[in-house]
Design an enzyme around this catalytic site. Structure first.
Site, PDB file in Angstrom:
ATOM      1  N   LYS A 202       0.850  -1.186   0.000  1.00 28.97           N
ATOM      2  CA  LYS A 202       0.000   0.000   0.000  1.00 28.97           C
ATOM      3  C   LYS A 202       0.890   1.241   0.000  1.00 28.97           C
ATOM      4  O   LYS A 202       1.720   1.417   0.893  1.00 28.97           O
ATOM      5  CB  LYS A 202      -0.916  -0.001   1.217  1.00 28.97           C
ATOM      6  CG  LYS A 202      -1.789   1.245   1.307  1.00 28.97           C
ATOM      7  CD  LYS A 202      -2.808   1.140   2.412  1.00 28.97           C
ATOM      8  CE  LYS A 202      -3.622   2.415   2.525  1.00 28.97           C
ATOM      9  NZ  LYS A 202      -4.618   2.325   3.599  1.00 28.97           N
ATOM     10  N   ARG A 212     -10.813   9.780   1.964  1.00 28.67           N
ATOM     11  CA  ARG A 212     -10.660  10.413   3.278  1.00 28.67           C
ATOM     12  C   ARG A 212     -11.822  11.370   3.538  1.00 28.67           C
ATOM     13  O   ARG A 212     -12.261  11.519   4.678  1.00 28.67           O
ATOM     14  CB  ARG A 212      -9.302  11.091   3.394  1.00 28.67           C
ATOM     15  CG  ARG A 212      -8.164  10.053   3.437  1.00 28.67           C
ATOM     16  CD  ARG A 212      -6.781  10.662   3.593  1.00 28.67           C
ATOM     17  NE  ARG A 212      -5.742   9.643   3.381  1.00 28.67           N
ATOM     18  CZ  ARG A 212      -4.461   9.908   3.212  1.00 28.67           C
ATOM     19  NH1 ARG A 212      -4.044  11.177   3.219  1.00 28.67           N
ATOM     20  NH2 ARG A 212      -3.587   8.943   3.034  1.00 28.67           N
ATOM     21  N   LYS A 225       1.193   9.940   5.789  1.00 29.73           N
ATOM     22  CA  LYS A 225       1.297   8.539   6.191  1.00 29.73           C
ATOM     23  C   LYS A 225       2.589   7.891   5.685  1.00 29.73           C
ATOM     24  O   LYS A 225       2.685   6.671   5.575  1.00 29.73           O
ATOM     25  CB  LYS A 225       0.051   7.773   5.708  1.00 29.73           C
ATOM     26  CG  LYS A 225      -1.260   8.332   6.277  1.00 29.73           C
ATOM     27  CD  LYS A 225      -2.460   7.410   6.027  1.00 29.73           C
ATOM     28  CE  LYS A 225      -3.719   7.973   6.699  1.00 29.73           C
ATOM     29  NZ  LYS A 225      -4.888   7.060   6.562  1.00 29.73           N
ATOM     30  N   LYS A 256      -2.172  -1.427  -3.821  1.00 28.36           N
ATOM     31  CA  LYS A 256      -3.046  -0.260  -3.720  1.00 28.36           C
ATOM     32  C   LYS A 256      -2.218   1.013  -3.779  1.00 28.36           C
ATOM     33  O   LYS A 256      -1.223   1.096  -3.067  1.00 28.36           O
ATOM     34  CB  LYS A 256      -3.795  -0.343  -2.391  1.00 28.36           C
ATOM     35  CG  LYS A 256      -4.708   0.814  -2.119  1.00 28.36           C
ATOM     36  CD  LYS A 256      -5.316   0.671  -0.757  1.00 28.36           C
ATOM     37  CE  LYS A 256      -6.114   1.906  -0.451  1.00 28.36           C
ATOM     38  NZ  LYS A 256      -6.620   1.928   0.888  1.00 28.36           N
ATOM     39  N   SER A 282     -10.342   5.554  -4.569  1.00 30.16           N
ATOM     40  CA  SER A 282     -11.308   6.633  -4.734  1.00 30.16           C
ATOM     41  C   SER A 282     -10.881   7.665  -5.770  1.00 30.16           C
ATOM     42  O   SER A 282     -11.690   8.134  -6.573  1.00 30.16           O
ATOM     43  CB  SER A 282     -11.544   7.306  -3.385  1.00 30.16           C
ATOM     44  OG  SER A 282     -10.320   7.760  -2.825  1.00 30.16           O
ATOM     45  N   TYR A 321     -15.254   0.786  -6.667  1.00 26.63           N
ATOM     46  CA  TYR A 321     -16.537   1.440  -6.428  1.00 26.63           C
ATOM     47  C   TYR A 321     -17.464   1.269  -7.618  1.00 26.63           C
ATOM     48  O   TYR A 321     -18.654   1.529  -7.528  1.00 26.63           O
ATOM     49  CB  TYR A 321     -16.313   2.928  -6.112  1.00 26.63           C
ATOM     50  CG  TYR A 321     -15.400   3.102  -4.915  1.00 26.63           C
ATOM     51  CD1 TYR A 321     -15.898   2.917  -3.633  1.00 26.63           C
ATOM     52  CD2 TYR A 321     -14.042   3.384  -5.070  1.00 26.63           C
ATOM     53  CE1 TYR A 321     -15.064   3.026  -2.528  1.00 26.63           C
ATOM     54  CE2 TYR A 321     -13.201   3.503  -3.983  1.00 26.63           C
ATOM     55  CZ  TYR A 321     -13.712   3.317  -2.716  1.00 26.63           C
ATOM     56  OH  TYR A 321     -12.899   3.414  -1.632  1.00 26.63           O
TER      57      TYR A 321
END
Ligand code: PBG
Length: 334
Positions: A202, A212, A225, A256, A282, A321
């Site tokens: 990731k 987010r 992060k 990812k 997203s 999605y």
């Protein structure tokens, strides 16, 4: 493989592209509804459908509507849902205690889905960010994201999800050693058949922005992060992470984001042959939707092409999605 091609006219590649039937026969990879995992956002209340501005067509759903979505997904043949909770900001703390509350939103949703639609697989998110006052995936002390303390918290969270009936746990936190710790704890607690789909590779990506917003973590996140998620410049490191997570007891692994990292998907599949998944995140979804809304691309065709690209790159499945839309197109074209 040694690709062979005779010189023209012995080989004319256009012969097999001439008709739909010949193209179908020569098709190397395929996309099916079996390849889809549908990420769904859960919120509190009932009868609530709360649109996410940066993800057109995606809503935060109260549990009753999540159950309806699970029924629709099952009718379309989608094998799995993945739940992401939008937690009331009042429940977010520095200790993240809500993460292992057996009655938190995610766990209530797991139980409701398993009661109403037992055949659909329910995947969870194991990370502290939806519950963390500072938006990080792990516990933070003096500005440092703590590894081993976070792993203990994540194990607690994972056990409660397994207890609620989750089929697949999805650790998305990128702490070191969490897969082994979870696997041992699951075995000890008698949850021997709960699968782990590790977010093994990731990346610290800007493509997560709309997500987010969706889980209400954008405002909360302090800093970035990068001390736990991967550097987008790295590729060998992804293979080492996948090797480590498989050895620690992951059943499936994920790369990812998706489309910008198809090279990683291919390397991981070739190196390990393990069940390999990509997350079309997203920001990838938002880009396709936004361009389609403006009439700049044909949204449906780009969607289908993007999914086929994951399959071609070696992925066994994709978290997307678009899952219900893709399933409907596949059904129509059958
Ligand atoms: C956090 C988490 C993120 C996503 C899934 N789980 C965001 C992040 O790491 O900040 C992103 C999914 C998406 O962008 O669609 N545990």
């Amino acid at each position: 493989m040694h690709p062979f091609a005779a010189p023209s006219p012995a080989s004319r590649f256009r012969r097999l592209r001439r008709t739909p039937a010949l193209r179908a026969l020569a098709e190397e990879t395929s996309l099916s509804v079996n390849d889809l995992i549908w990420p769904v956002f859960v919120r509190d209340g009932s009868g609530v459908r709360d649109p996410i501005a940066s993800m057109p067509g995606v809503n935060r759903l109260s549990i009753d509507l999540v159950v309806q979505a699970a029924e629709q997904a099952a009718n379309l043949g989608i094998p799995a849902l993945c739940l992401f909770p939008y937690t009331d900001p009042a429940l977010k703390t520095a200790g993240c205690e809500e993460a292992w509350n057996p009655n938190n939103l995610a766990n209530k949703a797991i139980r409701a889905i398993k009661a109403a639609v037992p055949d659909i697989a329910v995947m969870t998110d194991v990370a502290l960010d939806p519950y963390n006052a500072n938006g990080h995936d792990g516990l933070v002390r003096d500005g440092i994201i703590l590894n081993d303390e976070s792993v203990e918290a994540l194990v607690r969270m994972a056990l409660v999800q397994a207890e609620a009936g989750a089929d697949i746990l999805g650790p998305s936190d990128m702490m070191d050693g969490r897969i082994g710790a979870m696997r041992q704890a699951l075995e000890a607690a008698g949850h021997k058949d709960v699968a782990i789909l590790s977010y093994a590779a990731k990346y610290a990506s800007a493509f997560y922005g709309p997500f987010r917003d969706a889980v209400g973590a954008s405002g909360a996140l302090k800093g970035d992060k990068k001390t736990y998620q991967m550097n987008p410049a790295n590729s060998d490191e992804a293979l080492r992470l996948v090797a480590r997570d498989l050895e620690e007891g992951a059943d499936m692994v994920m790369i990812k984001p998706g489309m910008p990292y198809l090279d990683i998907c291919r390397r991981v599949k070739d190196a390990f042959g393990a069940p390999t998944y990509a997350y079309q995140v997203s920001g990838e979804y938002a880009m396709i939707k936004a361009a389609a809304e403006r009439g700049w691309i044909d949204g449906e065709r780009v969607m289908m092409e993007s999914l086929m690209a994951f399959r071609r790159a070696g992925c066994d499945g994709v978290l997307t999605y678009f899952a219900p839309e893709v399933a409907r197109v596949l059904q129509r074209n059958r």
